[in-house]
Design a protein around this motif. Structure first.
Motif: not given
Length: 131
Positions: A72-75, A81-90
């Motif tokens: 969704a945030f690729w462009e 988006a990758i950093g926030v996703s990783a932080l949420v998962l960790l």
């Protein structure tokens, strides 16, 4: 007891009765411990099966959700988006690990047996003090 029995015989009979009572109490406590161990084993097996299945489903869901957020945030903000996703998962994984450690510290194994043994000990001490 008959009147013809001497003090030594009465003492011997009383000792045998006491030993029989102690063996019966020990057998009862052992049966309780075995029953609790069987119940705990059945509970743990069921819990492990459910935990394994839920872990697989959660991992699949997290993978799909992370992919959706990144796409969704690729462009515009792909690295964010990758950093926030990783932080949420960790962060979620760390919180869950702390919760598991709290649950692991609880003592539930043979709790009923230990409670009954403690009450037996108190009864013996009370009867000993009353003499």
């Amino acid at each position: 007891m008959s009147a013809s029995q001497g003090p030594a015989q009465r003492l011997l009979i009383a000792g045998k009765r006491l030993l029989g009572s102690l063996l019966a109490i020990g057998e009862t406590r052992l049966r309780l411990a075995v029953l609790e161990l069987e119940e705990e084993r059945a509970r743990l097996v069921g819990m492990l099966l459910l935990a394994g299945l839920s872990l697989i489903l959660l991992l699949l869901g997290l993978g799909v959700l992370t992919t959706l957020v990144i796409v969704a945030f690729w462009e515009t903000h792909r690295l964010a988006a990758i950093g926030v996703s990783a932080l949420v998962l960790l962060g979620s994984g760390g919180l869950l690990a702390l919760r598991v450690m709290q649950l692991a510290r609880r003592r539930t194994l043979l709790a009923g047996t230990l409670r009954h043994l403690a009450s037996d000990h108190e009864l013996v001490e009370t009867s000993r003090e009353s003499r």
